[in-house]
Design an enzyme around this catalytic site. Structure first.
Site, short mmCIF file in Angstrom:
data_model
loop_
_atom_site.label_atom_id
_atom_site.label_comp_id
_atom_site.label_asym_id
_atom_site.label_seq_id
_atom_site.Cartn_x
_atom_site.Cartn_y
_atom_site.Cartn_z
N HIS A 56 -2.32 -8.76 5.24
CA HIS A 56 -3.65 -8.78 4.63
C HIS A 56 -4.37 -7.47 4.91
O HIS A 56 -5.09 -7.34 5.90
CB HIS A 56 -4.46 -9.96 5.18
CG HIS A 56 -5.72 -10.23 4.42
ND1 HIS A 56 -6.26 -11.48 4.30
CD2 HIS A 56 -6.55 -9.41 3.73
CE1 HIS A 56 -7.36 -11.43 3.59
NE2 HIS A 56 -7.56 -10.17 3.23
N HIS A 58 -6.41 -3.92 2.83
CA HIS A 58 -7.00 -3.37 1.61
C HIS A 58 -6.89 -1.85 1.67
O HIS A 58 -7.44 -1.23 2.58
CB HIS A 58 -8.48 -3.78 1.51
CG HIS A 58 -8.69 -5.26 1.44
ND1 HIS A 58 -8.73 -5.95 0.26
CD2 HIS A 58 -8.86 -6.19 2.42
CE1 HIS A 58 -8.93 -7.24 0.51
NE2 HIS A 58 -9.00 -7.40 1.82
N ARG A 60 -7.52 0.19 -1.20
CA ARG A 60 -8.49 0.80 -2.14
C ARG A 60 -7.86 1.79 -3.13
O ARG A 60 -8.56 2.61 -3.71
CB ARG A 60 -9.60 1.52 -1.38
CG ARG A 60 -10.16 0.80 -0.17
CD ARG A 60 -10.77 -0.53 -0.53
NE ARG A 60 -11.54 -1.09 0.59
CZ ARG A 60 -11.95 -2.34 0.65
NH1 ARG A 60 -11.66 -3.19 -0.33
NH2 ARG A 60 -12.64 -2.78 1.69
N ASP A 301 -7.06 -8.31 7.81
CA ASP A 301 -8.06 -8.13 6.74
C ASP A 301 -8.69 -6.74 6.86
O ASP A 301 -9.91 -6.58 6.72
CB ASP A 301 -9.12 -9.22 6.77
CG ASP A 301 -10.00 -9.25 5.52
OD1 ASP A 301 -9.66 -8.55 4.54
OD2 ASP A 301 -11.02 -9.96 5.52
#
Length: 424
Positions: A56, A58, A60, A301
């Site tokens: 998990h 990110h 971008r 995350d």
């Protein structure tokens, strides 16, 4: 050239043992005593682990690379000891066609310093009720499905998505959020929201959607995975569902284990994340859920943002904090050192379990024939977390300044060193 990692404390198949590790041709060749090779890495008094697995993150990339990109994100992962990550699809554009998915997968493989697995979206553009062609996305390289950052609001849409995901043998990883109950909140509904006069987020925004989805998962048989579980009620719902045989797994983020709303003592946006920091009772339930197996794994995350997006107060700031570079050291320091978790438990939640949950055959284990993906950690010496040391483009972490044990000394992917701590 063959390499031997010597004299380390090795986490292997759920056990800790003192052994050497022989690496050649990008693979683990054997484990044993008194092994030799042309290149020696001395791991005396160090922990040698399979590369950590974080499903998990990110990155971008594309669309918001001023926050992070595949290069910097994967370097941050490597610095944290992670060698396999799962990148969420909330980028611009969302990879909801085979062409866009193929392009992202290629970028991950070309520029990633670690293995980057790519999620496809549950719905087109993540904000519609139209489903992409899951079979085509899988063919193009999607390993699972998620709309992370957004909950699927329409029950019929989620029901159809689960049916089609089941047909295509794709796991559905959800950000559980009912927007009508979320109500544009920014922090948990409770004393901190009242004290700081901030719009509250009810825990019902998370728990009611999990309850809905568990019934849909029971009906469809899909593998349903709940991202960043944050409340006691969520843990209870998932525990009951598992007892009923529903195919559900879940993860917890380090920040929900390490922090509560009580840590939100000022209008500091570095403590703003979604789901928000909850109560001490919720935190205790998350810890208990890990220990009894209700919560399967830990995932960071990792959510990088530009400095201007995390300044000016909580109300208008972006949700999310970085996590790749601080996860292991913070969890080791705050949970293993005091005896709340054992080292083998923590490593299991960060290696073996995520690989098992997501069916990854080439991650999470140090076994002969496996890729030589591993990390070496220093458990003995304390170090202060400093902004200038981050490999990520972002510095939005509430853990900066903490003194921690368990810093990464070296990370290796397919036998190649991708991160090595500078000598003091």
């Amino acid at each position: 050239m063959a390499t031997v990692i010597k004299h380390g404390l090795v986490f292997q198949n759920g056990r800790l043992l003192h052994t050497d590790v022989l690496i050649a041709d990008k693979q683990i060749q054997t484990l044993g005593n008194n092994l030799t090779a042309e290149h020696i890495i001395d791991a005396s008094n160090l922990l040698v682990s399979p590369g950590l697995v974080d499903l998990h993150v990110h990155y971008r990339d594309p669309g918001q690379t001023y926050k992070e990109d595949v290069i910097t994100g994967s370097l941050a992962a490597a610095r944290g000891g992670f060698t396999t990550v799962g990148a969420m699809p909330n980028v611009l554009p969302v990879p909801d066609t085979p062409a866009l998915m193929s392009k992202m997968v290629q970028n991950n493989q070309t520029n990633g310093r670690v293995h980057i697995l790519q999620y496809g979206p549950i719905t087109k553009n993540e904000d519609t009720d139209e489903l992409p062609d899951y079979a085509a996305l899988k063919q193009a390289g999607a390993f699972a499905l998620s709309n992370d950052g957004k909950g699927v609001q329409n029950a019929q849409t989620m029901y159809s998505a689960m049916q089609q995901a089941r047909e295509n043998q794709l796991l559905v990883a959800v950000h559980a959020q009912d927007d009508s109950l979320f109500n544009h909140g920014v922090v948990n509904e409770g004393p901190a929201a009242e004290k700081l006069a901030l719009r509250p987020i009810s825990e019902l925004a998370e728990t009611t959607q999990i309850a809905r989805d568990l019934l849909l998962a029971q009906k469809t048989g899909v593998h349903y995975h709940v991202c960043h579980v944050s409340t006691k009620t969520s843990v209870c719902l998932i525990r009951m569902a598992k007892k009923q045989g529903i195919n559900v797994t879940c993860e917890v983020a380090p920040h929900h284990l390490l922090l509560t709303e009580d840590d939100l003592v000022s209008d500091d946006a570095y403590y703003k994340m979604n789901p928000p920091l909850r109560t001490k009772n919720d935190q205790a339930a998350l810890i208990a859920g890990l220990l009894d197996g209700t919560i399967d794994m830990i995932a960071t995350d990792h959510a990088p943002h530009a400095l201007q997006e995390k300044t000016g107060g909580i109300a208008k700031a972006a949700f999310g904090i970085t996590g790749s570079e601080t996860a292991f050291s913070e969890l080791y320091t705050k949970f293993v050192k005091p005896g709340i978790f054992t080292l083998t438990e923590l490593l299991n939640w960060l290696t073996i379990k995520p690989a098992q949950v997501f069916g990854l055959k080439n991650a999470g284990m140090l076994e002969p024939g496996m890729p030589a993906d591993l990390a070496i950690f220093d458990l003995a010496h304390v170090k202060r977390i400093k902004e200038q040391d981050y490999c990520s483009k972002a510095i939005n972490s509430p853990f900066t300044g903490d003194e921690v044990y368990g810093q990464t000394v070296l990370t290796m992917v397919a036998g190649k060193i991708v991160y090595q701590k500078e000598q003091a």
